[in-house]
Design a protein around this motif. Structure first.
Motif, short mmCIF file in Angstrom:
data_model
loop_
_atom_site.label_atom_id
_atom_site.label_comp_id
_atom_site.label_asym_id
_atom_site.label_seq_id
_atom_site.Cartn_x
_atom_site.Cartn_y
_atom_site.Cartn_z
N ASN A 227 1.11 -1.38 0.25
CA ASN A 227 -0.31 -0.23 0.02
C ASN A 227 1.17 1.47 0.26
N SER A 228 2.09 1.27 0.76
CA SER A 228 2.83 2.78 1.07
C SER A 228 4.64 1.95 0.74
N VAL A 229 4.92 2.55 0.45
CA VAL A 229 6.55 2.81 0.60
C VAL A 229 7.47 3.90 1.10
N THR A 230 7.95 3.17 2.52
CA THR A 230 9.18 4.72 3.08
C THR A 230 10.37 4.37 3.25
N ALA A 231 11.12 5.45 3.16
CA ALA A 231 12.86 5.07 2.84
C ALA A 231 13.61 5.92 3.32
N ILE A 232 14.44 5.89 3.60
CA ILE A 232 15.74 6.95 4.22
C ILE A 232 16.84 6.07 3.38
N THR A 233 17.55 6.95 2.59
CA THR A 233 19.68 6.66 2.48
C THR A 233 19.87 7.58 3.08
N MET A 234 20.60 7.21 2.89
CA MET A 234 22.11 7.73 3.52
C MET A 234 23.74 7.22 2.68
N GLN A 235 24.64 7.92 3.75
CA GLN A 235 26.12 7.95 2.58
C GLN A 235 27.22 7.44 3.70
N GLN A 236 27.39 6.61 4.40
CA GLN A 236 28.17 6.92 5.47
C GLN A 236 29.47 6.58 4.75
N GLN A 237 29.74 6.39 3.55
CA GLN A 237 31.61 5.83 2.63
C GLN A 237 31.48 6.87 2.31
N PRO A 238 31.64 8.15 1.94
CA PRO A 238 31.67 9.06 1.55
C PRO A 238 33.11 9.05 0.56
N GLN A 239 33.81 8.51 1.10
CA GLN A 239 35.21 8.57 0.60
C GLN A 239 35.37 7.05 -0.02
N ASN A 240 34.06 6.08 0.10
CA ASN A 240 34.58 4.98 -0.76
C ASN A 240 33.19 5.59 -1.93
N ASN A 241 32.05 5.64 -1.67
CA ASN A 241 31.22 5.64 -2.51
C ASN A 241 30.55 6.42 -2.47
N PRO A 242 31.40 7.29 -3.39
CA PRO A 242 30.73 9.38 -3.61
C PRO A 242 29.52 9.69 -4.11
N LYS A 243 28.72 9.06 -5.02
CA LYS A 243 28.02 9.26 -6.36
C LYS A 243 26.67 8.85 -6.09
N VAL A 244 26.56 7.48 -4.87
CA VAL A 244 25.51 6.69 -4.50
C VAL A 244 25.26 6.56 -3.04
N ASP A 245 23.92 6.11 -2.32
CA ASP A 245 24.00 5.88 -1.08
C ASP A 245 24.37 4.83 -0.97
N ASP A 246 24.87 4.30 -0.06
CA ASP A 246 25.31 3.14 0.91
C ASP A 246 24.25 2.57 1.82
N GLU A 247 23.90 3.32 2.54
CA GLU A 247 22.37 2.87 3.15
C GLU A 247 21.50 3.05 3.04
N ALA A 248 20.42 1.73 2.75
CA ALA A 248 18.83 2.64 2.65
C ALA A 248 18.29 1.72 4.37
N ILE A 249 16.67 2.01 4.44
CA ILE A 249 15.87 1.34 5.24
C ILE A 249 14.57 1.55 3.97
N ILE A 250 13.82 0.73 3.87
CA ILE A 250 12.64 0.65 3.19
C ILE A 250 11.35 0.14 4.30
N LEU A 251 10.75 0.81 4.23
CA LEU A 251 9.11 0.30 4.79
C LEU A 251 8.00 0.51 4.16
N LEU A 252 7.59 -0.88 4.36
CA LEU A 252 6.49 -1.05 3.16
C LEU A 252 5.44 -1.55 4.20
N THR A 253 4.07 -1.02 3.95
CA THR A 253 2.78 -2.05 4.24
C THR A 253 1.87 -1.97 3.31
#
Length: 368
Positions: A227-253
């Motif tokens: 029914n719904s999708v809620t997500a957060i993303t982070m970049q915890q390793q900017p030195q290794n992954n400068p262009k993309v997220d490296d952490e994601a949590i997705i909540l689904l109902t």
């Protein structure tokens, strides 16, 4: 005399049919930059399929694989068109960038060549829908391969869920996948170049590992759209992954259930595990072979059963043997099977919503 001629003709037809069914499927390997390609070379069941050619323009990379797996560089072609013209494969497996998947389907489908891609299906929902349209038009099999598709623990949990008596109705599913990050685990330079590119991979950890959870959830729920999708993303390793997220949590109902997908390139220990909660108990897929069952006995007490499962039986223990079996018509792909196109289109819908949710900092409601 006519009766004898008919009988002999029938025997010839039957013999040809049996031979055709046992002849290995001719498969082309498209790309060597995705290191999951080791999987196809390490398969020990080559009686089911034959690698007839490899497409890899990077000759230095191709030579490394040729040296490791003792194949001739004569098998390596510059382009997919060249491979098809010379070797006429029945099917191909894609081990290049995720962005390449659409072009591979556009090239192969009109020629009746079946396609298996490594997860996820596509870099975007737009690409995925184009691939579906083309595959359906030309009636080819378009499958997506995940490591977790072949885990005995996931299949055991699926079967226990369908019994609907052991843990009761589902209420929550948590799926966790990932590792320390591509650079930290030392992936090949050719793989790292595109795995951390937002165009060629479609994103970072949210795509690379978020797809696993979406795939398993779609299978478990028999194709229910959240029914719904809620997500957060982070970049915890900017030195290794400068262009993309490296952490994601997705909540689904869902109507009567919630789900959490934790996709990360920041786990200190690599993992692919799942927890399935019902009204009466919990099923834990701790890894490929180890699982636990806990049944509640009060407030915080429970009885627990631990088990180590044997590998699945062929063809369900090897993606390429499975692919060959599907092509030969020996195995039927159910609509929301883990490898199926319908499952993986919904995976892309979920990931598309998750990416939009994270960017907008809001919940995305899916249409039904």
């Amino acid at each position: 005399m006519k009766k004898i001629v008919f009988t002999l003709s029938l025997l010839v037809i039957v013999s040809c049919s049996v031979f055709a069914q046992t002849d290995p499927v001719k498969i082309g390997v498209i790309g060597l930059t995705h290191t999951h390609v080791h999987w196809v070379f390490n398969s020990n069941q080559f009686e089911d399929f034959e690698i007839v050619g490899i497409v890899e323009p990077n000759k230095e990379l191709a030579q490394r694989y040729a040296d490791q797996y003792q194949f001739s560089m004569d098998m390596v072609y510059e382009s997919l068109d060249e491979l098809i013209k010379i070797k006429s494969p029945e099917a191909v497996t894609a081990f290049g960038t995720i962005y390449d998947h659409l072009n591979i389907v556009e090239t192969c489908a009109p020629k009746g060549i079946h396609v298996m891609v490594e997860k996820p299906l596509a870099v975007s929902l737009e690409h995925a829908m184009k691939m579906k349209t083309i595959a359906n038009k030309h009636q080819i099999h378009l499958l997506t391969n995940y490591e977790t598709t072949w885990y005995p623990t996931n299949h055991k949990i699926y079967n226990l869920i369908k019994q609907d008596t052991l843990i009761g109705n589902l209420r929550k599913v948590i799926v966790r996948d990932g590792h320390k990050g591509p650079k930290k685990i030392g992936v090949d330079k050719e793989f790292l170049e595109w795995l951390t590119d937002p165009i060629l991979n479609g994103g970072g950890a949210i795509m690379d590992f978020g797809c696993y959870g979406a795939n398993l959830l779609t299978w478990i729920t028999n194709g229910q759209r959240p029914n719904s999708v809620t997500a957060i993303t982070m970049q915890q390793q900017p030195q290794n992954n400068p262009k993309v997220d490296d952490e994601a949590i997705i909540l689904l109902t869902y109507d009567k259930m919630v789900a959490v997908i934790q996709a990360s390139w920041n786990w200190p220990i690599g993992r692919k595990d799942m927890e399935v909660y019902g009204l009466k108990g919990v099923l834990y897929a701790d890894n490929r072979n180890d699982m636990r069952i806990r049944i509640g006995l009060g407030y915080d007490d429970y009885k627990e059963e631990r088990m180590t499962l044997e590998e699945l039986k062929s063809p369900n223990n090897d993606p390429f043997v499975y692919f060959a079996s599907v092509i030969k018509g020996k195995t039927k792909v159910a609509k929301y099977d883990l490898s199926s196109l319908d499952n993986n289109i919904l995976v892309m819908e979920i990931l598309d919503a998750a990416i939009r949710s994270a960017k907008r900092n809001q919940t995305i409601f899916l249409k039904h």
